[in-house]
Design a protein around this motif. Structure first.
Motif, PDB file in Angstrom:
ATOM      1  N   GLU A  60       3.756   5.324  -2.628  1.00 31.22           N
ATOM      2  CA  GLU A  60       4.292   4.454  -3.589  1.00 31.22           C
ATOM      3  C   GLU A  60       5.745   4.595  -3.937  1.00 31.22           C
ATOM      4  N   THR A  61       6.269   5.626  -3.657  1.00 33.95           N
ATOM      5  CA  THR A  61       7.769   5.895  -3.818  1.00 33.95           C
ATOM      6  C   THR A  61       8.482   5.451  -2.657  1.00 33.95           C
ATOM      7  N   ARG A  62       7.899   5.663  -1.599  1.00 40.32           N
ATOM      8  CA  ARG A  62       8.664   4.949  -0.114  1.00 40.32           C
ATOM      9  C   ARG A  62       8.748   3.266  -0.305  1.00 40.32           C
ATOM     10  N   ALA A  63       7.443   2.733  -0.684  1.00 39.30           N
ATOM     11  CA  ALA A  63       7.138   1.475  -0.920  1.00 39.30           C
ATOM     12  C   ALA A  63       8.158   0.928  -1.956  1.00 39.30           C
ATOM     13  N   SER A  64       8.279   1.702  -3.133  1.00 38.13           N
ATOM     14  CA  SER A  64       8.927   0.800  -3.930  1.00 38.13           C
ATOM     15  C   SER A  64      10.463   1.206  -3.656  1.00 38.13           C
ATOM     16  N   GLN A  65      11.226   2.080  -2.984  1.00 37.31           N
ATOM     17  CA  GLN A  65      12.482   2.092  -2.467  1.00 37.31           C
ATOM     18  C   GLN A  65      12.670   0.964  -1.521  1.00 37.31           C
ATOM     19  N   LEU A  66      11.854   0.874  -0.485  1.00 42.23           N
ATOM     20  CA  LEU A  66      11.976  -0.223   0.390  1.00 42.23           C
ATOM     21  C   LEU A  66      12.133  -1.608  -0.194  1.00 42.23           C
ATOM     22  N   THR A  67      11.166  -1.844  -1.200  1.00 40.01           N
ATOM     23  CA  THR A  67      11.323  -3.169  -1.645  1.00 40.01           C
ATOM     24  C   THR A  67      12.029  -3.396  -3.023  1.00 40.01           C
ATOM     25  N   GLY A  68      12.397  -2.384  -3.737  1.00 40.83           N
ATOM     26  CA  GLY A  68      12.936  -2.475  -5.024  1.00 40.83           C
ATOM     27  C   GLY A  68      12.114  -2.763  -6.034  1.00 40.83           C
ATOM     28  N   LEU A  69      10.890  -2.846  -5.996  1.00 45.54           N
ATOM     29  CA  LEU A  69       9.863  -3.146  -6.818  1.00 45.54           C
ATOM     30  C   LEU A  69       8.962  -1.941  -7.222  1.00 45.54           C
ATOM     31  N   ASP A  70       8.118  -2.131  -8.338  1.00 44.09           N
ATOM     32  CA  ASP A  70       7.260  -1.159  -8.601  1.00 44.09           C
ATOM     33  C   ASP A  70       6.176  -1.452  -7.836  1.00 44.09           C
ATOM     34  N   PHE A  71       5.655  -0.339  -7.142  1.00 42.90           N
ATOM     35  CA  PHE A  71       4.500  -0.446  -6.122  1.00 42.90           C
ATOM     36  C   PHE A  71       3.618   0.547  -6.379  1.00 42.90           C
ATOM     37  N   HIS A  72       2.033   0.123  -6.652  1.00 39.73           N
ATOM     38  CA  HIS A  72       1.298   0.880  -7.367  1.00 39.73           C
ATOM     39  C   HIS A  72      -0.280   0.940  -6.273  1.00 39.73           C
ATOM     40  N   ILE A  73      -0.841   1.818  -5.916  1.00 42.90           N
ATOM     41  CA  ILE A  73      -1.995   2.012  -5.124  1.00 42.90           C
ATOM     42  C   ILE A  73      -3.081   2.293  -5.969  1.00 42.90           C
ATOM     43  N   THR A  74      -4.178   1.729  -6.257  1.00 40.66           N
ATOM     44  CA  THR A  74      -5.275   2.081  -6.969  1.00 40.66           C
ATOM     45  C   THR A  74      -6.455   2.565  -6.115  1.00 40.66           C
ATOM     46  N   GLY A  75      -6.486   2.015  -4.804  1.00 41.50           N
ATOM     47  CA  GLY A  75      -7.907   2.403  -4.106  1.00 41.50           C
ATOM     48  C   GLY A  75      -7.609   3.360  -3.030  1.00 41.50           C
ATOM     49  N   ASP A  76      -8.261   3.308  -1.905  1.00 39.47           N
ATOM     50  CA  ASP A  76      -8.347   4.365  -1.209  1.00 39.47           C
ATOM     51  C   ASP A  76      -7.036   4.056  -0.061  1.00 39.47           C
ATOM     52  N   ILE A  77      -6.899   5.031   0.770  1.00 39.90           N
ATOM     53  CA  ILE A  77      -5.551   5.100   1.618  1.00 39.90           C
ATOM     54  C   ILE A  77      -6.485   5.405   2.993  1.00 39.90           C
ATOM     55  N   ASP A  78      -6.162   4.514   4.113  1.00 39.84           N
ATOM     56  CA  ASP A  78      -6.682   4.781   5.346  1.00 39.84           C
ATOM     57  C   ASP A  78      -5.638   4.756   6.421  1.00 39.84           C
ATOM     58  N   ALA A  79      -5.847   5.823   7.175  1.00 38.98           N
ATOM     59  CA  ALA A  79      -4.873   5.730   8.486  1.00 38.98           C
ATOM     60  C   ALA A  79      -5.329   6.022   9.753  1.00 38.98           C
ATOM     61  N   ARG A  80      -4.858   5.412  10.789  1.00 39.33           N
ATOM     62  CA  ARG A  80      -5.485   5.487  12.212  1.00 39.33           C
ATOM     63  C   ARG A  80      -4.402   5.703  13.053  1.00 39.33           C
ATOM     64  N   LEU A  81      -4.480   6.554  14.062  1.00 42.11           N
ATOM     65  CA  LEU A  81      -3.229   6.594  15.114  1.00 42.11           C
ATOM     66  C   LEU A  81      -3.839   5.762  16.481  1.00 42.11           C
ATOM     67  N   LEU A  82      -5.193   5.932  16.624  1.00 42.43           N
ATOM     68  CA  LEU A  82      -5.620   5.068  17.810  1.00 42.43           C
ATOM     69  C   LEU A  82      -6.455   4.188  17.599  1.00 42.43           C
ATOM     70  N   PRO A  83      -6.640   2.761  18.158  1.00 45.87           N
ATOM     71  CA  PRO A  83      -5.858   2.358  19.269  1.00 45.87           C
ATOM     72  C   PRO A  83      -4.322   1.848  18.960  1.00 45.87           C
ATOM     73  N   THR A  84      -4.051   1.596  17.593  1.00 43.33           N
ATOM     74  CA  THR A  84      -2.846   1.089  17.269  1.00 43.33           C
ATOM     75  C   THR A  84      -2.708   1.821  15.833  1.00 43.33           C
ATOM     76  N   PRO A  85      -1.454   2.660  15.478  1.00 39.32           N
ATOM     77  CA  PRO A  85      -1.153   2.982  14.280  1.00 39.32           C
ATOM     78  C   PRO A  85      -1.425   2.412  13.345  1.00 39.32           C
ATOM     79  N   THR A  86      -2.290   2.426  12.249  1.00 42.03           N
ATOM     80  CA  THR A  86      -2.427   1.625  11.344  1.00 42.03           C
ATOM     81  C   THR A  86      -2.542   2.359  10.035  1.00 42.03           C
ATOM     82  N   LEU A  87      -2.234   1.715   8.886  1.00 37.84           N
ATOM     83  CA  LEU A  87      -2.233   2.314   7.485  1.00 37.84           C
ATOM     84  C   LEU A  87      -2.777   1.004   6.526  1.00 37.84           C
ATOM     85  N   VAL A  88      -3.829   1.390   5.842  1.00 41.20           N
ATOM     86  CA  VAL A  88      -4.419   0.431   4.982  1.00 41.20           C
ATOM     87  C   VAL A  88      -4.403   0.917   3.551  1.00 41.20           C
TER      88      VAL A  88
END
Length: 141
Positions: free
Chosen positions: A36-64
């Motif tokens: 949330e902090t990084r996304a807020s810094q990048l966009t200049g907006l308040d960014f909030h995550i209320t659900g799950d966070i998923d990450a994968r490295l293969l086959p493509t690095p992906t963040l959901v």
């Protein structure tokens, strides 16, 4: 010589298996504040995550990021989405650069605030211009 090659092959297989399966065992929700902090810094907006966070490295690095809300402080409008899916360039990631190759919103809902003069507040237009974001729709009419 053959033993060395076999050991090298086993090491590569173990590294790939770890990269594929490892992220499944990490509780990415522990890093919610950091995302949330990084996304807020990048966009200049308040960014909030209320659900799950998923990450994968293969086959493509992906963040959901599931259940996101983006708002500009002191304004009425906001953007909510069921999920934000971000794919990163593997080569750039290996070099330590965070280059996004694709980003998409699933189930976006845009709320536009109206001020006393009945003017709409659309805060995302500045974000789109600033980061040269291209908007496309996959919905068929």
């Amino acid at each position: 010589m053959q033993t060395t090659l076999l050991g090298f092959a086993i090491a590569i297989i173990l590294a790939l298996t770890t990269a594929l399966v490892g992220p499944l065992f990490v509780d990415w929700s522990r890093y919610r504040g950091e995302f949330e902090t990084r996304a807020s810094q990048l966009t200049g907006l308040d960014f909030h995550i209320t659900g799950d966070i998923d990450a994968r490295l293969l086959p493509t690095p992906t963040l959901v990021l599931h259940g996101i809300e983006v708002v500009r402080p002191a304004e009425l409008g906001n953007l909510r989405a069921r999920a934000l899916r971000v794919e990163f360039a593997l080569g750039a990631l290996v070099r330590g650069d965070w280059r996004i190759t694709d980003a998409s919103l699933e189930g976006p809902q845009l709320a536009v605030g109206i001020d006393a003069a009945l003017r709409g507040e659309y805060f995302l237009s500045e974000l789109v211009k600033k980061h040269q974001i291209k908007i496309k729709s996959d919905q068929s009419e």
